[in-house]
Structure formats: C-alpha cells, structure tokens
Write a protein that holds these residues in place. Structure first.
Motif, PDB file in Angstrom:
ATOM      1  N   GLN A  41       0.818  -1.220   0.000  1.00  0.00           N
ATOM      2  CA  GLN A  41       0.000   0.000   0.000  1.00  0.00           C
ATOM      3  C   GLN A  41       0.849   1.266   0.000  1.00  0.00           C
ATOM      4  OE1 GLN A  41      -2.213  -0.884   3.580  1.00  0.00           O
ATOM      5  NE2 GLN A  41      -4.028  -1.476   2.425  1.00  0.00           N
ATOM      6  N   PHE A  42       2.054   1.160   0.527  1.00  0.00           N
ATOM      7  CA  PHE A  42       2.973   2.297   0.596  1.00  0.00           C
ATOM      8  C   PHE A  42       3.370   2.783  -0.802  1.00  0.00           C
ATOM      9  CE2 PHE A  42       7.310   4.040   1.747  1.00  0.00           C
ATOM     10  CZ  PHE A  42       6.836   5.083   2.534  1.00  0.00           C
ATOM     11  N   HIS A  43       3.178   1.936  -1.816  1.00  0.00           N
ATOM     12  CA  HIS A  43       3.532   2.282  -3.189  1.00  0.00           C
ATOM     13  C   HIS A  43       2.348   2.827  -3.985  1.00  0.00           C
ATOM     14  CE1 HIS A  43       6.894  -0.350  -2.065  1.00  0.00           C
ATOM     15  NE2 HIS A  43       7.560   0.149  -3.085  1.00  0.00           N
ATOM     16  N   THR A  50       2.127  20.359  -7.481  1.00  0.00           N
ATOM     17  CA  THR A  50       1.216  21.054  -6.567  1.00  0.00           C
ATOM     18  C   THR A  50       0.993  20.295  -5.258  1.00  0.00           C
ATOM     19  OG1 THR A  50      -0.730  20.005  -7.587  1.00  0.00           O
ATOM     20  CG2 THR A  50       0.033  22.074  -8.544  1.00  0.00           C
ATOM     21  N   LEU A  51       1.740  19.230  -5.030  1.00  0.00           N
ATOM     22  CA  LEU A  51       1.522  18.404  -3.837  1.00  0.00           C
ATOM     23  C   LEU A  51       2.069  19.068  -2.581  1.00  0.00           C
ATOM     24  CD1 LEU A  51       2.390  14.801  -5.082  1.00  0.00           C
ATOM     25  CD2 LEU A  51       0.133  15.779  -4.708  1.00  0.00           C
ATOM     26  N   SER A  52       1.444  18.719  -1.453  1.00  0.00           N
ATOM     27  CA  SER A  52       1.951  19.119  -0.138  1.00  0.00           C
ATOM     28  C   SER A  52       2.498  17.877   0.560  1.00  0.00           C
ATOM     29  CB  SER A  52       0.838  19.746   0.706  1.00  0.00           C
ATOM     30  OG  SER A  52       0.347  20.927   0.098  1.00  0.00           O
ATOM     31  N   ASN A  53       3.693  17.969   1.082  1.00  0.00           N
ATOM     32  CA  ASN A  53       4.326  16.826   1.751  1.00  0.00           C
ATOM     33  C   ASN A  53       4.003  16.810   3.245  1.00  0.00           C
ATOM     34  OD1 ASN A  53       5.712  15.644  -0.488  1.00  0.00           O
ATOM     35  ND2 ASN A  53       7.108  17.396  -0.470  1.00  0.00           N
ATOM     36  N   PRO A  54       3.967  15.630   3.872  1.00  0.00           N
ATOM     37  CA  PRO A  54       4.097  14.307   3.264  1.00  0.00           C
ATOM     38  C   PRO A  54       2.835  13.905   2.499  1.00  0.00           C
ATOM     39  CG  PRO A  54       3.643  14.073   5.595  1.00  0.00           C
ATOM     40  CD  PRO A  54       3.829  15.547   5.343  1.00  0.00           C
ATOM     41  N   VAL A  55       3.015  13.061   1.489  1.00  0.00           N
ATOM     42  CA  VAL A  55       1.917  12.647   0.614  1.00  0.00           C
ATOM     43  C   VAL A  55       1.235  11.409   1.195  1.00  0.00           C
ATOM     44  CG1 VAL A  55       1.330  11.902  -1.715  1.00  0.00           C
ATOM     45  CG2 VAL A  55       3.147  13.577  -1.366  1.00  0.00           C
ATOM     46  N   ALA A 105      -1.274   3.185   2.672  1.00  0.00           N
ATOM     47  CA  ALA A 105      -0.802   2.700   3.980  1.00  0.00           C
ATOM     48  C   ALA A 105      -1.133   3.682   5.089  1.00  0.00           C
ATOM     49  CB  ALA A 105       0.703   2.444   3.933  1.00  0.00           C
ATOM     50  N   GLY A 106      -1.383   4.937   4.753  1.00  0.00           N
ATOM     51  CA  GLY A 106      -1.706   5.941   5.756  1.00  0.00           C
ATOM     52  C   GLY A 106      -1.024   7.257   5.453  1.00  0.00           C
ATOM     53  N   SER A 107      -1.395   8.275   6.196  1.00  0.00           N
ATOM     54  CA  SER A 107      -0.838   9.611   5.963  1.00  0.00           C
ATOM     55  C   SER A 107      -0.102  10.162   7.180  1.00  0.00           C
ATOM     56  CB  SER A 107      -1.969  10.578   5.596  1.00  0.00           C
ATOM     57  OG  SER A 107      -2.938  10.630   6.630  1.00  0.00           O
ATOM     58  N   ASP A 108       0.019   9.340   8.230  1.00  0.00           N
ATOM     59  CA  ASP A 108       0.683   9.838   9.436  1.00  0.00           C
ATOM     60  C   ASP A 108       2.199   9.709   9.304  1.00  0.00           C
ATOM     61  OD1 ASP A 108       1.146   7.124   9.752  1.00  0.00           O
ATOM     62  OD2 ASP A 108      -0.515   6.869  11.145  1.00  0.00           O
ATOM     63  N   ASP A 109       2.893  10.047  10.390  1.00  0.00           N
ATOM     64  CA  ASP A 109       4.354  10.071  10.334  1.00  0.00           C
ATOM     65  C   ASP A 109       4.970   8.671  10.316  1.00  0.00           C
ATOM     66  OD1 ASP A 109       3.638   9.338  12.858  1.00  0.00           O
ATOM     67  OD2 ASP A 109       4.840  10.844  13.905  1.00  0.00           O
ATOM     68  N   ARG A 110       4.145   7.630  10.409  1.00  0.00           N
ATOM     69  CA  ARG A 110       4.694   6.279  10.340  1.00  0.00           C
ATOM     70  C   ARG A 110       5.051   5.890   8.910  1.00  0.00           C
ATOM     71  NH1 ARG A 110       0.525   2.324  12.762  1.00  0.00           N
ATOM     72  NH2 ARG A 110      -0.789   3.490  11.296  1.00  0.00           N
ATOM     73  N   TYR A 111       4.359   6.468   7.940  1.00  0.00           N
ATOM     74  CA  TYR A 111       4.593   6.128   6.539  1.00  0.00           C
ATOM     75  C   TYR A 111       4.754   7.400   5.704  1.00  0.00           C
ATOM     76  CZ  TYR A 111       3.011   1.482   7.936  1.00  0.00           C
ATOM     77  OH  TYR A 111       2.892   0.271   8.552  1.00  0.00           O
TER      78      TYR A 111
END
Length: 251
Positions: free
Chosen positions: A125-127, A140-145, A149-155
């Motif tokens: 899922q991370f891919h 135009t993206l804002s990081n982290p993307v 797998a999720g959007s928190d600081d773990r991934y």
C-alpha cells in the motif's frame, strides 16, 4: 271463363321464366385484394453494451513485462481487490509507483521475508496513492503525501519536482520516476527503479562504532601506574650506582 284465366296465367309465367333464363348471369362482385397485415416494429429498448469495468492494474503490469515480483505481492496481499473497490466507489482514481524486478533483486537478501502479513500489506500500500496524479500534478503536492498505507508520520512519503524529474523520498529510499507505464485520467502507473522502504518496517541498522586507531592504543590506568613505578625504581637505582662509583674514586 276461369279456365281461360288460368291458361293465360300459365302462359305469362312461361314467358317470364323464358326471359329470365335467357339473360346472362350477373357477374359476381370483384373482391378487393387482401392486404398483408402490417408489421409494426417492436418498441424494445435498445440493449446497450454493459459499462466497462475499472482499469485492470494487474493486466497492465503483466503486459509491461518486468513487474512480476510486484504483481505477486499485490495478489498475495489482496491489494488488487482493494484497487478495484477504490476505483468502483470513488472518482479520485489511483497512482501506482511500481518497482521493477531489478529493484527487488537489489534489496538485501531476505528483507521482505522478515515482514508478517500485515506488514507486507502496508508495504504494498505504501507504493499506491489514493488519487490520480499526472506528471504535472506532482508540482502542486503538499508533503508528506498520503498513501494507502496511511498519511501519518509512520509512513511518510515526500515528493519533489524539477524541470525534468519527479523525485520520491521515504527517509530510507530516494528514487525518481523512470517511465510512465500507463495513464487514462483515472489510473496512473509509474515505473521506479528502487523499492520504497518505510522506516517503520525497515528501521535503519545501528551505525558501527568507529574503529580504534593503531597509533593511540588504549592504556589501562593500572598498567600506566605500574610502568611509572618501574621507571622510578630504575632511575633511583641508577642514581645510587653513580654516587657509589664516584665515592670509590676518591678513596
């Protein structure tokens, strides 16, 4: 008299019948030709072909020919079903970063075997990003993307762009998009030459201690004290010997 009247009646009847028989029979009326029953077209609704299903990511990767390891992981973790559900239930689309088979062979031996089933799911899922992104959209993206797998600081996944490339960083892996495999405004599949490794699943190894210099060996304080005492004893004995030798010269 009555007989005469009767005879006259018979005579009139005879002449009447003779005239009737001498006439040609009346032509029978011509029947109108029967009309063929009209066939009205049936008003059946037009049966249109069923709407096409969502884009088959597996078939696209198979056709490309060098993503076999990634395909096996997608199937083993059932992420293919998740992709189908995502495309059926949302108009956001998906973006897939697909590592090549060579990228997987460059991993440390047994790196993926150390993951359990839940971790392998998160790894695949991370891919995948849960929305369609064209090459120009990355600017135009804002990081982290956010990934599946999720959007928190773990991934965390950070994406940056230059005039000629799109770079992807996870903290452990840094790579860039090598090629656009497929895009149809709903699904985008991009080839990458390195596997994306999240720190949560692949913590960096502890750095080895710096090697000790051969020019500065470590000295035990006790050994140093013993060495100093030996030097003092040696110097004292030497001084005493010199004094005795000088005294004997004056005798």
């Amino acid at each position: 008299m009555q007989q005469s009247i009767f005879s006259l009646t018979l005579l009139l009847l005879f002449f009447h019948c003779t005239n009737t028989l001498s006439q040609s029979p009346a032509s029978a009326p011509v029947a109108a030709p029967a009309q063929a029953p009209s066939h009205h077209p049936s008003h059946r609704p037009h049966s249109s072909s069923p709407p096409p299903g969502p884009t088959d990511v597996i078939q696209i990767l198979l056709k490309a020919g060098h993503f076999i390891t990634f395909i096996r992981l997608i199937k083993a973790t059932h992420v293919d079903f998740q992709l189908t559900s995502q495309l059926n239930s949302s108009t956001d689309g998906i973006t897939v970063f697909a590592p090549t088979d060579t990228a997987f062979t460059n991993l440390k031996a047994g790196a993926l075997d150390s993951l359990n089933d839940k971790e392998k799911l998160a790894f695949v899922q991370f891919h995948i990003l849960p929305r369609f992104l064209s090459i120009s959209d990355f600017q135009t993206l804002s990081n982290p993307v956010k990934t599946l797998a999720g959007s928190d600081d773990r991934y965390p996944v950070n994406i940056s762009t230059t005039d000629s490339s799109v770079s992807i960083s996870t903290g452990l892996t840094k790579t860039s998009i090598a090629n656009t495999v497929y895009t149809d405004k709903q699904v985008a599949i991009y080839e990458i030459d390195k596997v994306l490794l999240p720190k949560l699943l692949f913590p960096p190894a502890t750095a080895p201690a710096p090697a000790k210099s051969a020019e500065t060996p470590e000295i035990n304080p006790k050994d140093a004290s013993s060495a100093m005492s030996s030097v003092l004893h040696y110097n004292g004995a030497l001084v005493l010997g010199v004094v005795l030798a000088a005294a004997m010269l004056f005798l």
